[in-house]
Structure formats: structure tokens, C-alpha cells
Design a protein around this motif. Sequence first.
Motif, PDB file in Angstrom:
ATOM      1  N   CYS A 181      39.483  -1.452 -82.761  1.00 18.58           N
ATOM      2  CA  CYS A 181      40.516  -1.068 -83.736  1.00 18.58           C
ATOM      3  C   CYS A 181      40.106   0.178 -84.503  1.00 18.58           C
ATOM      4  O   CYS A 181      40.931   1.072 -84.745  1.00 18.58           O
ATOM      5  CB  CYS A 181      40.765  -2.230 -84.703  1.00 18.58           C
ATOM      6  N   ARG A 182      38.841   0.241 -84.888  1.00 18.56           N
ATOM      7  CA  ARG A 182      38.349   1.430 -85.585  1.00 18.56           C
ATOM      8  C   ARG A 182      38.558   2.674 -84.724  1.00 18.56           C
ATOM      9  O   ARG A 182      38.997   3.724 -85.215  1.00 18.56           O
ATOM     10  CB  ARG A 182      36.865   1.264 -85.917  1.00 18.56           C
ATOM     11  N   GLN A 183      38.284   2.559 -83.448  1.00 20.54           N
ATOM     12  CA  GLN A 183      38.427   3.699 -82.555  1.00 20.54           C
ATOM     13  C   GLN A 183      39.888   4.088 -82.379  1.00 20.54           C
ATOM     14  O   GLN A 183      40.223   5.282 -82.335  1.00 20.54           O
ATOM     15  CB  GLN A 183      37.804   3.381 -81.198  1.00 20.54           C
ATOM     16  N   GLN A 184      40.782   3.111 -82.294  1.00 23.56           N
ATOM     17  CA  GLN A 184      42.201   3.417 -82.141  1.00 23.56           C
ATOM     18  C   GLN A 184      42.740   4.174 -83.357  1.00 23.56           C
ATOM     19  O   GLN A 184      43.508   5.138 -83.215  1.00 23.56           O
ATOM     20  CB  GLN A 184      42.988   2.124 -81.940  1.00 23.56           C
ATOM     21  N   VAL A 185      42.335   3.750 -84.542  1.00 23.90           N
ATOM     22  CA  VAL A 185      42.776   4.432 -85.761  1.00 23.90           C
ATOM     23  C   VAL A 185      42.219   5.846 -85.796  1.00 23.90           C
ATOM     24  O   VAL A 185      42.935   6.808 -86.118  1.00 23.90           O
ATOM     25  CB  VAL A 185      42.340   3.633 -87.005  1.00 23.90           C
ATOM     26  N   ARG A 186      40.958   5.990 -85.466  1.00 23.30           N
ATOM     27  CA  ARG A 186      40.335   7.316 -85.465  1.00 23.30           C
ATOM     28  C   ARG A 186      41.041   8.262 -84.484  1.00 23.30           C
ATOM     29  O   ARG A 186      41.336   9.409 -84.816  1.00 23.30           O
ATOM     30  CB  ARG A 186      38.854   7.194 -85.116  1.00 23.30           C
ATOM     31  N   GLU A 187      41.338   7.751 -83.296  1.00 25.77           N
ATOM     32  CA  GLU A 187      41.999   8.592 -82.292  1.00 25.77           C
ATOM     33  C   GLU A 187      43.385   9.002 -82.761  1.00 25.77           C
ATOM     34  O   GLU A 187      43.809  10.151 -82.546  1.00 25.77           O
ATOM     35  CB  GLU A 187      42.077   7.836 -80.963  1.00 25.77           C
ATOM     36  N   TRP A 188      44.114   8.091 -83.403  1.00 21.40           N
ATOM     37  CA  TRP A 188      45.449   8.433 -83.908  1.00 21.40           C
ATOM     38  C   TRP A 188      45.364   9.542 -84.953  1.00 21.40           C
ATOM     39  O   TRP A 188      46.141  10.503 -84.926  1.00 21.40           O
ATOM     40  CB  TRP A 188      46.103   7.183 -84.510  1.00 21.40           C
ATOM     41  N   GLN A 240      39.874   2.238 -96.581  1.00 21.74           N
ATOM     42  CA  GLN A 240      41.250   2.306 -96.116  1.00 21.74           C
ATOM     43  C   GLN A 240      41.235   2.877 -94.700  1.00 21.74           C
ATOM     44  O   GLN A 240      40.335   3.637 -94.343  1.00 21.74           O
ATOM     45  CB  GLN A 240      42.106   3.184 -97.031  1.00 21.74           C
ATOM     46  N   PRO A 241      42.199   2.538 -93.858  1.00 22.20           N
ATOM     47  CA  PRO A 241      42.183   3.028 -92.476  1.00 22.20           C
ATOM     48  C   PRO A 241      42.306   4.544 -92.420  1.00 22.20           C
ATOM     49  O   PRO A 241      43.176   5.131 -93.047  1.00 22.20           O
ATOM     50  CB  PRO A 241      43.396   2.338 -91.839  1.00 22.20           C
ATOM     51  N   GLY A 242      41.418   5.143 -91.672  1.00 21.09           N
ATOM     52  CA  GLY A 242      41.401   6.599 -91.565  1.00 21.09           C
ATOM     53  C   GLY A 242      40.092   7.065 -90.991  1.00 21.09           C
ATOM     54  O   GLY A 242      39.504   6.414 -90.118  1.00 21.09           O
ATOM     55  N   LEU A 243      39.586   8.180 -91.505  1.00 21.28           N
ATOM     56  CA  LEU A 243      38.384   8.792 -90.955  1.00 21.28           C
ATOM     57  C   LEU A 243      37.174   8.666 -91.872  1.00 21.28           C
ATOM     58  O   LEU A 243      36.128   9.238 -91.576  1.00 21.28           O
ATOM     59  CB  LEU A 243      38.657  10.273 -90.647  1.00 21.28           C
TER      60      LEU A 243
END
Length: 293
Positions: A10-17, A91-94
Motif C-alpha cells: 500500500c505504501r508503494q501504491q500511494v508513492r507511485e500515485w 498522512q498518505p503521501g511522500l
Amino acid sequence: MPSVYRGPKCRQQVREWCLEQFGESGVPHHRRGISTGAGTTSVVTAGPDPAAASPSVVLVPGTNTNGAVYRHVAEALAARWPTVVLDVPGQPGLSADARPRRGRSVWYGRWLTEALEQAVPGKALVVGHSLGGAITLASASPRIVGRVVLSSAGLVRLLVPPAVVAATVPWLVRPTVPRAARVLGHMVAPGGRVPDVLAEWMALAARCCHSSFAPPPLPPRLLAERRAVPCLVATGRHDVFLPPRRVGPAAQRHLGARLHVLEGSGHLLLDEAPDEIVTLVEQALAALRGDAA
């Protein structure tokens, strides 16, 4: 401290987005990571080169959002001023993914104070939305010479209407883009459009992340101390969480600030009224120049 993500994938998917969104930006920008007590913080700079003699505009996004979600606002600000966007840790992001279970307001305030030391060369006008507004108010950084808080938590406790709860539960249980759009539809003004990219992002965020709750009001004594720095407070006429009738008296009581009401907006001011946000930032910077004169 718990992670915002449901797992490494999930962390990787958010980062890629997020990186994909920045890759589509037509505005030159620079992204880097800085080390803070809250972990690595993603810093995006755009616009004219920052200078120690004049304030940089620093954007702090709110719950479940980040600089990639609001790159359109950053681009609009960067067309006028040196602009810095900070992804909020936890928070979700980088930025770093961990956040404390308790004492988050103090923790976030310290984080912003530390981040500003590295992210800007001198003074800062900090623009915070929702949770980002509470973080902006929580920080006592001497670099902050002005604040613009938009639909800001930290002044009063947020209202959560039953209709929002009813739409939120299905979105969290089985996230889809249409369900995310239904939740967001309660946050815009009547008849307002939910941006497709925001609905797409919020569906991804629900699948991949543990959402945090709204922060409680900041202590009155802390808010009274913030009166020493000019603060512009704004909310949408149709904000379901922070309506003008509640935010206006609190802003006057705690900050001595008059509330600016954006008539055609709800809670999502950065999506609904980006041009008006630029105007508010311009007003805040003009007031600072007038104070300096």
C-alpha cells in the motif's frame, strides 16, 4: 508509532500515485526529502527562487491529502510567489508514515517548526487547510510571519452530520471511486462538482491507509499566543464540518481575526476555490508589506 499504511504494498501504491502526479506537472519544481524528528518530510519547491528578504508561501495540506493531490493549487501559487509544499508525516503521501497515538497537535506543531528551518531560507507565510490549519496554528516557529488557515481544525470541534457518516462507512468498508465521490459530495457546496482525480485519490487512500480523525481544538492559551502573528481565517459558506456560524466567533475570540466566508464553497476550499485562495494569499502578503512599511 502506528503506520498510516495497511502494508508495504500500500505504501508503494500511494508513492507511485503521487510521483505520477508530479510527473504530469507542467510547472518546473524540485522535490527533496529532509530529516525531521517526525521522520523524512517531502518538500516540493516551485516558482521564483526563495529569498531570505521576502516570505515564501508554504502550503500544508490536510487529512488524507498531500502535495500531489493539491499540485494544482501549488502551481497557481508558484506562478506568483516562491512556493513550498510539505507532505504531512503520518498522512498518505511522500513523507514518513508514522504518527503518534496521542499528543498529535503538539507533535505536529514541533514537526512544522523543525521543517520550516530547512524548507525555507527565511520568512514564511504558511497556508494550512483543515488538519493543515491546525498544524499551522500549533507551530510557534519564528519563521512564520503570517498564517492563512482554510476550513481549519484547531479552533472548534468539527461537526460530523449523520449523512456524512452514512456515506463514509461504505467508502471505508469497500472503497470505490463512486463511493469516494459520494463522500466528497457532502463536502462541496450544493451543486458543486467533485474533481475526478480527488475521487480517484480518496478511493486509493481508503484502500491503502488508516484514516486519522479530526484533531480536537487547540488550547485557548496557545491560540492566544498566536495573536502576535497576523492570521487570515476563511471557511466555505456551505462547510458541513466548520460552518461560518461556529468558526467566525471562534476566530474572533481566540485570534482576534475576522472570518472570510467563501460563498460558493464547502469544506474543500483548495478544490472549489483555488483562485480565491490565491487572492487570500495575496491579501495576506500585502498586509505584511503594509505592516513592514
